[in-house]
Design an enzyme around this catalytic site. Structure first.
Site, short mmCIF file in Angstrom:
data_model
loop_
_atom_site.label_atom_id
_atom_site.label_comp_id
_atom_site.label_asym_id
_atom_site.label_seq_id
_atom_site.Cartn_x
_atom_site.Cartn_y
_atom_site.Cartn_z
CB ILE A 17 32.85 -63.96 -46.37
CG1 ILE A 17 34.33 -64.04 -46.83
CG2 ILE A 17 32.17 -62.74 -46.97
CD1 ILE A 17 34.53 -64.44 -48.25
N PRO A 51 39.24 -65.87 -43.38
CG PRO A 51 38.94 -63.76 -44.31
CD PRO A 51 39.89 -64.92 -44.28
CG ASN A 55 35.76 -74.58 -54.27
OD1 ASN A 55 34.87 -74.36 -55.10
ND2 ASN A 55 36.14 -73.68 -53.37
CG ASP A 99 36.72 -74.18 -45.31
OD1 ASP A 99 35.94 -73.25 -45.05
OD2 ASP A 99 36.35 -75.31 -45.69
N1 CTP Z 1 31.32 -69.15 -45.99
C1 CTP Z 1 31.89 -67.88 -46.01
N2 CTP Z 1 33.23 -67.74 -45.77
C2 CTP Z 1 34.01 -68.81 -45.49
C3 CTP Z 1 33.42 -70.11 -45.48
C4 CTP Z 1 32.08 -70.24 -45.73
O1 CTP Z 1 31.19 -66.90 -46.26
N3 CTP Z 1 35.29 -68.64 -45.27
C5 CTP Z 1 29.87 -69.28 -46.21
C6 CTP Z 1 29.47 -69.98 -47.47
O2 CTP Z 1 29.33 -69.06 -48.54
C7 CTP Z 1 28.16 -70.61 -47.07
C8 CTP Z 1 28.32 -70.93 -45.61
O3 CTP Z 1 29.37 -70.08 -45.16
O4 CTP Z 1 27.09 -69.71 -47.17
C9 CTP Z 1 28.66 -72.33 -45.29
O5 CTP Z 1 29.79 -72.73 -46.01
P1 CTP Z 1 30.39 -74.18 -45.82
O6 CTP Z 1 31.61 -74.31 -46.68
O7 CTP Z 1 29.29 -75.19 -45.97
O8 CTP Z 1 30.76 -74.11 -44.30
P2 CTP Z 1 32.09 -74.06 -43.54
O9 CTP Z 1 31.96 -73.02 -42.50
O10 CTP Z 1 33.25 -73.94 -44.47
O11 CTP Z 1 32.08 -75.46 -42.83
P3 CTP Z 1 32.54 -76.91 -43.33
O12 CTP Z 1 33.36 -76.70 -44.59
O13 CTP Z 1 33.31 -77.42 -42.20
O14 CTP Z 1 31.28 -77.66 -43.58
#
Ligand code: CTP
Length: 406
Positions: free
Chosen positions: A314, A312, A216, A284
């Site tokens: 994190i 996972p 990304n 994701d």
């Molecule tokens: N995060 C993480 N591990 C993942 C996905 C996200 O630690 N596998 C953390 C990011 O570092 C951030 C927060 O979760 O602090 C939110 O990430 P975001 O990408 O906005 O959320 P998602 O859970 O991926 O939800 P979505 O993409 O559906 O908005």
């Protein structure tokens, strides 16, 4: 009494547009009753005059290695040792290279080679020059020899480019001088001393085969700036970073990873931590059926199907209640729709203490831009912060974390 009263600083002013900031630094040092003398290089004299340095420092300015008068009044060896600290401001790429090579071909480099006192450098140069492998190698060499570094900052530069290379502001250089010359007095300004902060930053790369991956657009800028600011407040910082091209932040221990699985593993290995800030843009999904060898095109054979499986989470894993949960867990939410509702649900779903939420719709210009406008969401409410450069968001967040832990 001021922290620097009675101390003596030798300022070495080399060539660069940032040389004008040396004048403000002298003013700040003199206000604290710190004695200042100056060495001005030939290139430095193209930007500031000996007269202005002399007027502000109220002391002689040294400019020429072979000046007979200067040598009889104060030889370069004595000059290099009479100060408590040598500060190079600005430190040009050229002077840093000459320091690294141990050259002594003008008064500034001779004094720097002859000194037995601590040396602080404030680099200032064009972003490409700063990121050049030669400059980065010189910086690593100088730091391994004990040279202290402040900055450079990231921002718009005189050459119309943007990035790291801008000299730190005089107030930040003054703080670095205080940290070196009056460490006891600055304990109060290092409120995170003794704390361990874990920060994630950058994207993750999820392999499709040995040469291709899913990624990304995250640059790692915001996460790296947060790591630097937490370190500046005294924290021991472990920065777990995905692949980025921004330079390592000063003062952080950087663990480089590629995939989300590696990032999780590195975070778990870094525990225990008092603070955890999850600024990484973690992929994701990963490819379940990643190929061992490069996938080849074959005439008549359909394009490969990639089977994706979830990575996972994190943040959620580290924030899960348990003995190793950091006291303060901060997540990010970059959203294009329903910012507050989405951020609030992430706070609860991931068991975070705070969510730093921002609207990354194209119309805001925040994604990939220089500024950020964030909202801090906690269980007790929402704080709206003004739109400011990303580095200032990092500074304010680090200070907010320190206040909370206090
Ligand atoms: N995060 C993480 N591990 C993942 C996905 C996200 O630690 N596998 C953390 C990011 O570092 C951030 C927060 O979760 O602090 C939110 O990430 P975001 O990408 O906005 O959320 P998602 O859970 O991926 O939800 P979505 O993409 O559906 O908005």
């Amino acid at each position: 009494m001021s922290k620097l009263a009675g101390k003596q600083v030798l300022l070495i002013v080399s060539g660069g547009i940032a040389a004008f900031k040396a004048l403000e630094l002298i003013r700040l040092l003199r206000r604290q009753a710190c004695a200042v003398s100056c060495v001005l290089t030939r290139n430095g004299a193209e930007f500031v005059t000996p007269l202005s340095l002399q007027a502000l420092s109220e002391s002689k300015v040294y400019t020429d290695l072979f000046s007979l008068t200067d040598e009889s009044e104060m030889g370069h060896i004595q000059l290099s040792r009479s100060a408590d600290l040598l500060v190079v401001v600005p430190a040009s790429a050229d002077l840093l290279a000459r320091m690294a090579a141990g050259m002594a071909d003008d008064l500034a480099s001779t004094v720097l080679l002859a000194t037995d006192k601590p040396v602080l450098v404030a680099p200032a140069m064009n972003v490409r020059m700063w990121l050049h492998a030669a400059t980065q190698a010189n910086m690593r060499l100088l730091q391994s020899r004990g040279i202290q570094v402040v900055g450079p900052d990231e921002g718009a530069m005189a050459c119309n480019e943007f990035g790291p290379g801008r000299m730190s502001e005089p107030a930040a250089i003054l703080s670095a001088i205080e940290a070196l010359l009056a460490p006891d007095a600055v304990v109060a300004s290092r409120p995170l001393e003794g704390r361990h902060a874990l920060v994630t930053s950058g994207p993750t790369h999820e392999p499709i085969d040995p040469v291709r991956y899913i990624a990304n657009r995250s640059s790692g800028r915001q996460g790296h700036a947060i790591a630097a600011e937490l370190a500046a407040l005294g924290a021991r910082v472990t920065l777990v970073s995905g692949p980025v091209s921004v330079p390592d932040p000063a003062g952080a221990n950087v663990v480089r990873v590629e995939t989300a699985a590696e990032m999780l593993h590195a975070c778990q290995a870094a525990l225990p931590a008092d603070i955890a800030v999850f600024a990484a843009a973690v992929a994701d999904w990963r490819v379940a059926n990643a190929a061992e060898g490069k996938i080849k095109k074959q005439p008549g054979v359909a394009a490969p199907n990639l089977e994706l499986v979830p990575n996972p989470d994190i943040l959620a894993t580290i924030a899960a209640t348990g003995p190793s949960r950091p006291r303060l867990v901060v997540g990010f939410a970059a959203e294009t729709d329903d910012l507050m509702a989405n951020a609030q649900s992430k706070l609860i779903r991931k068991n975070a203490d705070w969510i730093v939420a921002n609207d990354v719709s194209p119309s805001t210009g925040i994604m990939g831009g220089e500024e950020n406008a964030v909202h801090i969401i906690t269980a007790s409410g929402v704080e709206d912060w003004p739109r400011v450069p990303k580095q200032q968001v990092a500074r304010r967040l680090a200070q907010r974390i320190a206040d909370w832990l206090r």
